[in-house]
Design a protein around this motif. Structure first.
Motif, mmCIF file in Angstrom:
data_model
loop_
_atom_site.group_PDB
_atom_site.id
_atom_site.type_symbol
_atom_site.label_atom_id
_atom_site.label_comp_id
_atom_site.label_asym_id
_atom_site.label_seq_id
_atom_site.Cartn_x
_atom_site.Cartn_y
_atom_site.Cartn_z
ATOM 1 N N GLN A 234 0.818 -1.212 0.000
ATOM 2 C CA GLN A 234 0.000 0.000 0.000
ATOM 3 C C GLN A 234 0.855 1.267 0.000
ATOM 4 N N TYR A 235 2.153 1.118 0.326
ATOM 5 C CA TYR A 235 3.056 2.262 0.352
ATOM 6 C C TYR A 235 3.760 2.484 -0.991
ATOM 7 N N GLY A 236 3.371 1.748 -2.003
ATOM 8 C CA GLY A 236 3.999 1.868 -3.318
ATOM 9 C C GLY A 236 4.100 3.286 -3.855
ATOM 10 N N PRO A 237 3.047 4.104 -3.716
ATOM 11 C CA PRO A 237 3.107 5.462 -4.279
ATOM 12 C C PRO A 237 4.175 6.366 -3.675
ATOM 13 N N ILE A 238 4.710 6.026 -2.489
ATOM 14 C CA ILE A 238 5.728 6.899 -1.889
ATOM 15 C C ILE A 238 7.144 6.448 -2.236
ATOM 16 N N CYS A 239 7.267 5.382 -2.992
ATOM 17 C CA CYS A 239 8.599 4.851 -3.321
ATOM 18 C C CYS A 239 9.515 5.879 -3.989
ATOM 19 N N PRO A 240 9.018 6.702 -4.933
ATOM 20 C CA PRO A 240 9.932 7.693 -5.547
ATOM 21 C C PRO A 240 10.498 8.684 -4.543
ATOM 22 N N TYR A 241 9.737 9.036 -3.507
ATOM 23 C CA TYR A 241 10.218 9.989 -2.513
ATOM 24 C C TYR A 241 11.335 9.368 -1.678
ATOM 25 N N ILE A 242 11.206 8.072 -1.408
ATOM 26 C CA ILE A 242 12.236 7.356 -0.655
ATOM 27 C C ILE A 242 13.463 7.110 -1.534
ATOM 28 N N LEU A 243 13.217 6.718 -2.765
ATOM 29 C CA LEU A 243 14.304 6.393 -3.689
ATOM 30 C C LEU A 243 15.209 7.598 -3.951
ATOM 31 N N TYR A 244 14.622 8.786 -4.016
ATOM 32 C CA TYR A 244 15.390 9.962 -4.431
ATOM 33 C C TYR A 244 15.666 10.959 -3.301
ATOM 34 N N HIS A 245 15.605 10.516 -2.044
ATOM 35 C CA HIS A 245 15.814 11.485 -0.968
ATOM 36 C C HIS A 245 17.287 11.853 -0.762
ATOM 37 N N PRO B 185 20.290 18.956 -6.129
ATOM 38 C CA PRO B 185 19.944 19.848 -7.236
ATOM 39 C C PRO B 185 21.030 19.958 -8.300
ATOM 40 N N ASP B 186 22.307 19.792 -7.892
ATOM 41 C CA ASP B 186 23.407 19.898 -8.864
ATOM 42 C C ASP B 186 23.646 18.598 -9.616
ATOM 43 N N GLY B 187 22.849 17.568 -9.347
ATOM 44 C CA GLY B 187 22.956 16.312 -10.086
ATOM 45 C C GLY B 187 24.026 15.369 -9.585
ATOM 46 N N LYS B 188 24.597 15.629 -8.408
ATOM 47 C CA LYS B 188 25.675 14.790 -7.880
ATOM 48 C C LYS B 188 25.196 13.845 -6.776
ATOM 49 N N GLY B 189 23.896 13.548 -6.755
ATOM 50 C CA GLY B 189 23.363 12.643 -5.759
ATOM 51 C C GLY B 189 23.586 11.191 -6.119
ATOM 52 N N TYR B 190 22.951 10.292 -5.388
ATOM 53 C CA TYR B 190 23.163 8.855 -5.593
ATOM 54 C C TYR B 190 22.821 8.413 -7.009
ATOM 55 N N TYR B 191 21.695 8.918 -7.545
ATOM 56 C CA TYR B 191 21.223 8.430 -8.848
ATOM 57 C C TYR B 191 21.238 9.508 -9.922
ATOM 58 N N GLU C 297 14.636 20.160 -10.805
ATOM 59 C CA GLU C 297 13.198 19.911 -10.703
ATOM 60 C C GLU C 297 12.826 18.467 -11.027
ATOM 61 N N ARG C 298 13.747 17.700 -11.561
ATOM 62 C CA ARG C 298 13.452 16.288 -11.828
ATOM 63 C C ARG C 298 13.335 15.488 -10.534
ATOM 64 N N ILE C 299 13.888 16.014 -9.466
ATOM 65 C CA ILE C 299 13.773 15.370 -8.150
ATOM 66 C C ILE C 299 12.395 15.702 -7.594
ATOM 67 N N PRO C 300 11.616 14.699 -7.175
ATOM 68 C CA PRO C 300 10.282 14.996 -6.621
ATOM 69 C C PRO C 300 10.378 16.000 -5.476
ATOM 70 N N LEU C 301 9.438 16.917 -5.414
ATOM 71 C CA LEU C 301 9.421 17.933 -4.369
ATOM 72 C C LEU C 301 9.437 17.295 -2.987
ATOM 73 N N GLU C 302 8.676 16.203 -2.819
ATOM 74 C CA GLU C 302 8.621 15.521 -1.527
ATOM 75 C C GLU C 302 9.996 15.000 -1.124
ATOM 76 N N ALA C 303 10.741 14.470 -2.099
ATOM 77 C CA ALA C 303 12.092 13.965 -1.810
ATOM 78 C C ALA C 303 13.026 15.109 -1.418
ATOM 79 N N ARG C 304 12.852 16.279 -2.033
ATOM 80 C CA ARG C 304 13.685 17.436 -1.700
ATOM 81 C C ARG C 304 13.391 17.937 -0.287
ATOM 82 N N ILE C 305 12.121 17.881 0.110
ATOM 83 C CA ILE C 305 11.751 18.289 1.468
ATOM 84 C C ILE C 305 12.377 17.344 2.486
ATOM 85 N N ILE C 306 12.265 16.038 2.227
ATOM 86 C CA ILE C 306 12.839 15.047 3.140
ATOM 87 C C ILE C 306 14.349 15.189 3.206
#
Length: 295
Positions: A204-215, A219-225, A230-239
């Motif tokens: 049931q938590y499937g819809p939040i997977c992108p926020y967890i995956l991209y936390h 912004p400079d593109g040097k993260g894990y993936y 703006e390609r990073i989900p807003l929710e992931a940026r907040i977290i």
């Protein structure tokens, strides 16, 4: 007669309040599912329409009884029947709402227990996920309304609580390492968002997977993936903002806890590169006392 008139108007008011409560508990917050099936939405809409129709009927009957005070027994019986039917309906709605709130509270407790079990592996991160959860809520409340309207709060908060759940698959010697991770260890650590997403996918938590995956994206593109801007989900940026501050403001196996001022300076120094600039500026406006109260 006065009892019937009072019951009619009181029943109408309760019907409207119940309809509003039902809407916000079940439909707006989507307590059980993040995305409601279309059939369910139609069913809920029909229920709300019936509740509104009943409320209108109560008002009409109440007004009619006031206008025709000396009505006959048939009209009195009709009014009594409507009042009784409304009472039964309201009782059912109240019971459903109570059950919904109880199940939602139990669901949250179950989530907390999962997180506590995860964090029991590492004394240094004990309470970290709950801290990030609280900080995320603070940031959400500080967002302008136009941005809050883009976010489903229950999804955001669940993702904040579960953001590190994938660490349960990371070896303890890497999690608890006192020094800097080598390249192999760092690569393993970068997989924890993927592990968390994989663990929740299909639940049931499937819809939040992108926020967890991209936390851990930047912004400079040097993260894990390597997602950028703006390609990073807003929710992931907040977290990410909440997660970074929590890590800086807590004791770690590889360093001591920073002071509030030191943590704030670090956050300010990485805005626009590691963290979303707008969100960092917003977070740094929160009074120190308010932030400390969440620890």
């Amino acid at each position: 007669m006065a009892f019937i008139i009072t019951a009619s108007f009181f029943g109408a008011a309760l019907a409207l309040l119940s309809a509003v409560s039902y809407y916000f508990t079940v439909i707006h917050n989507k307590a059980y599912n993040y995305e409601l099936p279309k059939k369910s939405v139609r069913g809920y809409a029909l229920f709300l329409a019936l509740m509104t129709l009943y409320a209108a009927s109560c008002f009409v009957v109440g007004g009619f009884m006031v206008y025709n005070w000396d009505s006959g027994p048939e009209r009195t019986a009709l009014a009594s029947l409507i009042a009784f039917a409304g009472a039964m309906l309201l009782l059912a709605v109240w019971h459903y709402g109570r059950s919904a709130r109880a199940l939602t509270a139990r669901r949250h407790e179950d989530m907390l227990e999962i997180v506590r079990t995860l964090e029991a592996k590492d004394v240094y991160t004990k309470g970290h996920s709950i801290h990030v959860y609280k900080l995320t809520g603070l940031i959400y409340e500080m967002l302008p309304r136009r941005i809050r309207n883009r976010i489903r709060k229950i999804k955001l908060m669940d993702a904040a609580l579960f953001h590190d759940i994938g660490k349960i698959r990371i070896p303890l010697d890497i999690i608890n390492k006192a020094g800097r991770l080598d390249d192999r260890e760092y690569l393993i650590m970068t997989q924890h968002p993927r592990h968390g997403s994989d663990m929740l996918e299909g639940t049931q938590y499937g819809p939040i997977c992108p926020y967890i995956l991209y936390h851990h994206e930047r912004p400079d593109g040097k993260g894990y993936y390597k997602l950028k801007g703006e390609r990073i989900p807003l929710e992931a940026r907040i977290i990410a903002v909440a997660d970074t501050f929590s890590a800086l403001y807590s004791e770690r196996s590889y360093r001591k806890k920073m002071s509030y001022e030191e943590a704030v300076n670090v956050m300010d120094g990485v805005k626009g590169t590691q963290l979303d600039s707008t969100l960092v500026k917003l977070f740094l406006k929160a009074p120190k006392e308010q932030v400390d109260a969440l620890s």
